[in-house]
Design a protein around this motif. Structure first.
Motif, PDB file in Angstrom:
ATOM      1  N   VAL A   1       0.841  -1.191   0.000  1.00  0.00           N
ATOM      2  CA  VAL A   1       0.000   0.000   0.000  1.00  0.00           C
ATOM      3  C   VAL A   1       0.883   1.250   0.000  1.00  0.00           C
ATOM      4  N   ASP A   2       0.281   2.360  -0.376  1.00  0.00           N
ATOM      5  CA  ASP A   2       1.018   3.623  -0.458  1.00  0.00           C
ATOM      6  C   ASP A   2       0.786   4.523   0.749  1.00  0.00           C
ATOM      7  N   GLY A   3      -0.134   4.134   1.597  1.00  0.00           N
ATOM      8  CA  GLY A   3      -0.364   4.923   2.796  1.00  0.00           C
ATOM      9  C   GLY A   3      -1.344   4.247   3.733  1.00  0.00           C
ATOM     10  N   ILE A   4      -1.135   4.467   5.029  1.00  0.00           N
ATOM     11  CA  ILE A   4      -2.027   3.932   6.059  1.00  0.00           C
ATOM     12  C   ILE A   4      -2.309   5.050   7.060  1.00  0.00           C
ATOM     13  N   LEU A   5      -3.566   5.191   7.432  1.00  0.00           N
ATOM     14  CA  LEU A   5      -3.980   6.178   8.427  1.00  0.00           C
ATOM     15  C   LEU A   5      -4.645   5.471   9.603  1.00  0.00           C
ATOM     16  N   LEU A   6      -4.248   5.870  10.809  1.00  0.00           N
ATOM     17  CA  LEU A   6      -4.942   5.459  12.030  1.00  0.00           C
ATOM     18  C   LEU A   6      -5.307   6.718  12.804  1.00  0.00           C
ATOM     19  N   ASP A   7      -6.584   6.879  13.098  1.00  0.00           N
ATOM     20  CA  ASP A   7      -7.080   7.967  13.941  1.00  0.00           C
ATOM     21  C   ASP A   7      -7.603   7.286  15.203  1.00  0.00           C
TER      22      ASP A   7
END
Length: 310
Positions: A94-100
């Motif tokens: 993947v090119d990006g991962i976000l965790l909020d």
């Protein structure tokens, strides 16, 4: 109740992810899709957004909000299982991962979920309501020593021992079932002088119970190294934390990925063979500006850290 969640530091997150139109991105804490809708809007037909959340209400709300995008795949799961989700989505990088991280505004404001000490409700606090175990079970089943441990470690509660002892004393009379019943025990365990400063006296204990029930620190610690490993070169991991325990885990993981060498400082050259996986973009965490703080007071404790894969 409508699932609403104001996306924290939206512009900083989008800029930090450095989105490629044909890239593949994971939002591991999908929520109401506040961040994800902005990510999806920046993707071409060749790009893909994978949304993950364990909350059934979030899945429903996000599915409706993202319905106009054909390149979005949504999965009900815990983000710690993101590699399984990637297999199901047919991707290996993947090119990006976000965790909020943390609890959403919807979960706090919906009194039936039992996350808030401001509303009288059954002690629940489950992010995944398909699970049977609730905060009520922790309060009534854990030993005094276990309660003291989690309140002290996860809540950083100075009066953890007194609160734990009074919980055990009260539940011998009758089970503790509601938030307000727990509130009374906590408030009566903290000296009046201490209650007059530092906000609501229940805040730290509720944080501790929520973290313990949902295994929040455990899954974060387990997932971070693998998340960095699945990033393509130039891919980025962006994480928003809301308390010092989360932030410390993220900070250490990113720093270790950047400089994993374990050789003694006096060694002239590295002999351990551990290679850097990339670089930390945020030497200091990004925090909400004054405008966002006024618009969304819950952003006051938020910290955004970003790592880029080499």
């Amino acid at each position: 109740m409508e699932f609403k969640h104001i996306p924290i530091m939206l512009s900083a997150v989008i800029e930090g992810l450095d989105i490629k139109p044909d890239g593949v991105y994971i939002d591991g804490t999908l929520g109401g899709a506040g961040h994800s809708s902005e990510i999806a809007a920046r993707l071409s037909d060749e790009g893909m957004l994978i949304g993950i959340d364990q909350d059934e209400d979030a899945i429903k709300a996000a599915s409706e909000r993202l319905s106009e995008y054909s390149n979005v795949k949504i999965f009900r799961n815990n983000y710690v299982n993101f590699k399984t989700v990637m297999e199901q989505a047919g991707v290996d990088k993947v090119d990006g991962i976000l965790l909020d991280l943390g609890v959403s505004s919807y979960q706090l404001d919906n009194k039936d979920r039992g996350f808030s000490y401001r509303e009288d409700a059954p002690l629940d606090m489950r992010m995944d309501r398909s699970r049977d175990y609730t905060a009520k079970d922790i309060v009534n089943d854990y030993s005094e020593a276990e309660l003291k441990r989690i309140l002290g470690s996860y809540g950083e509660e100075k009066f953890a021992g007194r609160i734990a002892a009074n919980i055990v004393k009260q539940r011998q009379i009758k089970p503790i079932e509601t938030t307000f019943e727990l509130n009374d025990i906590i408030k009566n365990s903290i000296p009046a002088a201490a209650r007059r400063s530092g906000g609501n006296p229940c805040k730290k204990s509720y944080q501790a119970l929520r973290i313990e029930l949902n295994e929040e620190l455990t899954v974060l610690d387990e997932a971070l190294e693998d998340m960095i490993d699945v990033l393509s070169p130039g891919g980025r991991l962006a994480i928003i934390t809301f308390h010092s325990l989360e932030d410390r885990i993220v900070k250490v993981a990113m720093k270790t990925a950047e400089n994993p060498c374990i050789c003694p400082p006096e060694f002239p050259v590295c002999t351990c063979g551990r290679k850097s996986k990339g670089r930390v973009i945020t030497r200091k965490p990004i925090v909400a500006d004054a405008e966002e703080l006024e618009r969304n007071p819950r952003s006051s404790s938020a910290k955004l850290r970003i790592f880029e894969k080499s």
